[in-house]
Design an enzyme around this catalytic site. Structure first.
Site, PDB file in Angstrom:
ATOM      1  N   LYS A 172       0.848  -1.186   0.000  1.00 55.25           N
ATOM      2  CA  LYS A 172       0.000   0.000   0.000  1.00 55.25           C
ATOM      3  C   LYS A 172       0.890   1.245   0.000  1.00 55.25           C
ATOM      4  CE  LYS A 172      -2.666   3.133   2.734  1.00 55.25           C
ATOM      5  NZ  LYS A 172      -1.896   4.160   2.048  1.00 55.25           N
ATOM      6  N   GLU A 247       9.189   0.806  11.321  1.00 54.50           N
ATOM      7  CA  GLU A 247      10.223   1.845  11.236  1.00 54.50           C
ATOM      8  C   GLU A 247       9.492   3.161  11.419  1.00 54.50           C
ATOM      9  OE1 GLU A 247      12.173   4.762  10.492  1.00 54.50           O
ATOM     10  OE2 GLU A 247      11.993   4.255   8.365  1.00 54.50           O
ATOM     11  N   CYS A 281      12.975  10.457   8.317  1.00 58.75           N
ATOM     12  CA  CYS A 281      12.928   9.973   9.700  1.00 58.75           C
ATOM     13  C   CYS A 281      14.265  10.131  10.395  1.00 58.75           C
ATOM     14  CB  CYS A 281      12.450   8.525   9.736  1.00 58.75           C
ATOM     15  SG  CYS A 281      13.408   7.397   8.695  1.00 58.75           S
ATOM     16  N   GLU A 383       8.625  15.348  17.323  1.00 62.97           N
ATOM     17  CA  GLU A 383       9.348  15.180  16.065  1.00 62.97           C
ATOM     18  C   GLU A 383       8.995  16.341  15.148  1.00 62.97           C
ATOM     19  OE1 GLU A 383      10.260  11.906  12.590  1.00 62.97           O
ATOM     20  OE2 GLU A 383       8.373  11.749  13.689  1.00 62.97           O
TER      21      GLU A 383
END
Length: 479
Positions: A172, A247, A281, A383
């Site tokens: 996906k 992850e 990331c 973040e």
């Protein structure tokens, strides 16, 4: 271009819903294509196709599977320009970064082809008339969920090890950047991948991602994305024993010691923070610099950041493209608003939407440097997935490590020093899955990649990734 289609059982087809998702260029707001709005029925068909293809694909000699990956890599290299243009148009990153990412996808497939001939189990002699065979077999049907920030390279990280070990897969892609993944899937099919081995279902997370995660025929899920979504996947799979690789987010610290070459460390921070508009990331998200060099370092860093050119990624002289979507830019605006209202730091450069007609319809934000950031600032506690770099001045390495570890995340960290003793000391104490010395964000296909704490579970890349896609069977033989 293969828009308006999903890949199920070797054919590009429309969704049973007959609805579509419009894909827009984040630099211009221009509609560029559309893909099917998939649903649970589409997921079911894709999983069934993958299950049907599994027996023949898993029975194939690993080296033959590797040859198909290698052929696909060759085609990708030949078509890198066009693929990079697709990636830039849907994701926003500068063309050079997009081309490097596409070639990175090819490199990953080449790596797994290279090790395909070495995939084998083991033999353990037990006595003169007894021995043990250790077989390594594929898990089965695997699901992969890809984010929008680096869709090509992350597709490679998941497809490469899964397919070379004999698994089949349903993938996906992100609903804002699916065109690159669909194009790469088409190339894999063209390279000889049997129908049903790789299927791609487009759509939103709740309608496609959740049915994929919860399907009982899917034996493993590999997800890259936010920590919150990763937690949701863990919750959805808690009633089963299917494997998951997560992850997730990161808030990577970069520690600059007082013995570095300042210019080199400045360039490292610029590349590490502002690549892909900060939407990575493992980007540098918190910068800790020793006080003895802080003023010179911040001055040079500010000058370098303020000189970065923001614009449409298709323009050759652009350093930073737009953020990928409206919500992402709104997060940057909100976080900087809190910084200003709460006096959480001093904005040295940037911190606003750039002005000019070329920016009116895109999701642009100026590269931003904030110094003297307080310990409880939103820029250190959350973040920051965009072009904002907070700087904290520290007395020494121990203070830097203490602040670096003061986060829920533990993906990557870097230490910049000429002293191997400092590097060794910091490496042992930093709470992260990856530590770079005098570099940041490098993630070659040969080495394991992943985080600790709220940054994830499991590893991708390298030989370690193979373990995530294989079951171990012990065979005891008495002759």
């Amino acid at each position: 271009m293969i828009a308006m289609r999903m890949l199920i059982d070797g054919e590009f087809i429309e969704s049973s819903s007959k609805e579509t998702i419009g894909i827009k260029n984040p630099a211009t707001g221009e509609f560029i294509d559309s893909v099917p709005l998939g649903n649970s029925d589409d997921v079911g068909r894709a999983v069934d196709a993958a299950e049907k293809a599994f027996d023949d694909w898993s029975a194939m000699v690993p080296r033959e599977r590797g040859k198909i990956l290698f052929k696909a890599a060759q085609i990708v290299r030949e078509r890198a320009r066009g693929l990079a243009e697709i990636l830039t148009s849907e994701q926003g990153k500068p063309y050079k970064e997009a081309r490097d990412e596409v070639l990175g996808f090819a490199n990953v497939l080449e790596y797994y082809n290279g090790i395909s001939a070495s995939l084998q189990g083991g033999f353990v002699p037990l006595a003169s008339d007894r021995y043990c065979m250790v077989l390594k077999q594929p898990v089965g049907v695997c699901g992969a969920i890809i984010p929008w920030n680096v869709p090509a390279i992350l597709m490679g990280w998941k497809v490469g090890p899964a397919l070379v070990t004999g698994n089949t897969m349903v993938l996906k892609p992100s609903s804002t950047s699916p065109l690159t993944d669909l194009s790469l899937a088409s190339i894999l099919t063209e390279a000889g991948l049997p129908k049903g081995v790789l299927n791609v279902v487009t759509g939103h997370g709740q309608a496609v991602g959740e049915p994929l995660v919860t399907n009982s025929k899917v034996r493993k899920i590999s997800f890259t994305g936010s920590t919150e979504t990763g937690m949701r996947i863990k919750e959805l799979t808690s009633g089963s024993l299917k494997r998951i690789t997560l992850e997730l987010g990161g808030s990577d610290p970069m520690i600059v010691c007082d013995d570095v070459d300042i210019d080199t460390a400045v360039e490292g921070a610029v590349r590490g923070r502002f690549y892909n508009c900060g939407q990575t990331c493992t980007a540098v998200k918190r910068l800790f610099v020793f006080e003895s060099i802080a003023e010179e370092y911040i001055r040079k860093l500010s000058s370098r950041i303020s000189g970065l050119k923001v614009g449409n990624g298709m323009n050759k002289d652009v350093d930073i493209g737009p953020l990928n979507n409206y919500d992402q830019r709104e997060k940057m605006i909100s976080q900087m608003k809190r910084v200003r209202e709460n006096n959480e730091g001093i904005v040295v450069t940037g911190g606003k939407i750039p002005e000019g007609p070329q920016y009116d319809n895109g999701f642009f934000y100026t590269p931003t440097l904030v110094r003297d950031v307080i310990k409880d600032s939103v820029l250190l506690k959350e973040e920051v997935f965009g072009p904002i770099l907070p700087v904290v001045v520290v007395k020494d390495l121990d203070e830097a490590i203490e602040l670096a570890n003061d986060t829920r995340y533990g993906l990557g960290a870097s230490v910049w020093t000429r002293d191997i003793k400092k590097a060794t000391y910091a490496t042992a104490r930093l709470q992260s899955g990856i530590v770079w010395i005098n570099q940041h964000t490098k993630a070659p296909a040969d080495v394991p990649f992943g985080g600790i704490k709220d940054s994830g579970l499991g590893r991708e890349n390298g030989l370690d990734s193979l373990y995530e896609y294989q079951e171990i069977k012990t065979v005891m033989v008495n002759v």
